[in-house]
Design a protein around this motif. Structure first.
Motif, PDB file in Angstrom:
ATOM      1  N   ASN A  74       3.966   0.922 -11.267  1.00  0.00           N
ATOM      2  CA  ASN A  74       3.102  -0.204 -10.919  1.00  0.00           C
ATOM      3  C   ASN A  74       3.205  -1.225 -12.053  1.00  0.00           C
ATOM      4  N   GLU A  96       3.576  -6.604  -2.437  1.00  0.00           N
ATOM      5  CA  GLU A  96       3.325  -5.454  -1.567  1.00  0.00           C
ATOM      6  C   GLU A  96       3.005  -4.148  -2.298  1.00  0.00           C
ATOM      7  N   PRO A  98       1.041  -1.310  -3.624  1.00  0.00           N
ATOM      8  CA  PRO A  98      -0.372  -0.970  -3.418  1.00  0.00           C
ATOM      9  C   PRO A  98      -1.166  -1.094  -4.718  1.00  0.00           C
ATOM     10  N   THR A 105      -4.168   7.011  -6.336  1.00  0.00           N
ATOM     11  CA  THR A 105      -2.826   6.764  -6.855  1.00  0.00           C
ATOM     12  C   THR A 105      -2.348   7.936  -7.703  1.00  0.00           C
ATOM     13  N   ARG A 207      -6.775  -6.309  -2.725  1.00  0.00           N
ATOM     14  CA  ARG A 207      -5.585  -6.063  -3.537  1.00  0.00           C
ATOM     15  C   ARG A 207      -5.011  -7.383  -4.064  1.00  0.00           C
TER      16      ARG A 207
END
Length: 265
Positions: A74, A96, A98, A105, A207
């Motif tokens: 990430n 995109e 997440p 996660t 998000r």
């Protein structure tokens, strides 16, 4: 399928691992941050479950077990090197990926033991999209609360809380290159190099992709640093299962690393 040769005289078990940890110096009631690889431990009856149980047996009800539950994927795809991705993918990944959710996660590349601690009943996890930590035990909430996004491994991170609590570091079948606490010493340099970082997060508006400036981290010389630290006598070594392991006070390791980095970088 190739036949696997077992050379251990006996399997490692919850009880034998606990005895090994006691001999190494793990103390009841202590705060212990663990970096672990299962393979060097040899054949363990119960796998990572037995290891976590052994650690908690030795720490007791007043102790706290801490592990890194980082999510390095990430991050800004422009910085990816292993492997890199095409530049025309970058915008899609930023749009995109997440958002990081501490409850959902999974950690990446931190090992089976870290992921087991993260998903254990009662575990607490810090809310950092790249370098979260999970903790189980009496001081868990104190350690993971208030993990700053910028300064992610600095004073306002779980590493800073571990330093305040005079925690111990256990390298369980891994080397000093896995000793995340040494990064705290990079933040304590007078003018450390900086980097621009990004990650997908969840906020009140849902998000989003966010950017921040932080210290540029570099563990490339941590094995050299660690070898010199070993030579000071501040590190205890011994076998846990089949693995050669190290135990040290986090404060001693960080304080040594502050001076070593200043002199060697």
């Amino acid at each position: 399928m190739a036949r696997v040769e077992i050379t251990q005289a006996a399997p490692a078990t919850r009880a034998t691992l606990a005895a090994d940890l006691v001999r190494l110096g793990v103390q009841p009631g202590s705060v212990l941050v663990v970096h672990a690889s299962m393979r060097p431990l040899g054949w363990v009856c119960g796998g990572p479950v037995a290891v976590v149980l052994a650690l908690r047996d030795v720490l007791g009800p007043d102790g706290t077990l801490v592990v890194p539950t980082h999510t390095p994927d990430n991050s800004d795809p422009a910085s990816w090197r292993n492997p890199p991705v095409p530049e025309h993918w970058w915008a899609t990944i930023r749009d995109e990926m997440p958002g990081f959710d501490p409850a959902v996660t999974p950690s990446r590349w931190m090992g089976a033991l870290a992921e087991l601690v993260r998903t254990s009943p009662g575990a607490r996890r810090s809310d950092h999209p790249q370098v979260s930590f999970a903790a189980l035990g009496a001081r868990a909430d104190d350690i993971v609360a208030g993990h700053a996004r910028a300064g992610m491994l600095g004073e306002e991170s779980p590493l800073g809380r571990l330093y305040d609590l005079d925690a111990d570091v256990l390298l369980l079948g891994v080397g000093h290159d896995s000793n995340t606490s040494l990064h705290l010493a990079e933040y304590r340099q007078p003018d450390p190099p900086r980097d621009r970082l990004g990650a997908a997060v969840l906020g009140g508006g849902g998000r989003e992709w966010t950017w921040w400036d932080d210290v540029k981290l570099d563990e490339g010389d941590f094995e050299l640093l660690g070898a010199d630290l070993d030579g000071t006598g501040a590190v205890r070594s011994g076998e846990v299962g089949a693995a050669r392991c190290r135990l040290m006070r986090q404060r001693a390791a960080v304080d040594f690393a502050v001076d070593w980095i200043a002199a060697n970088r």
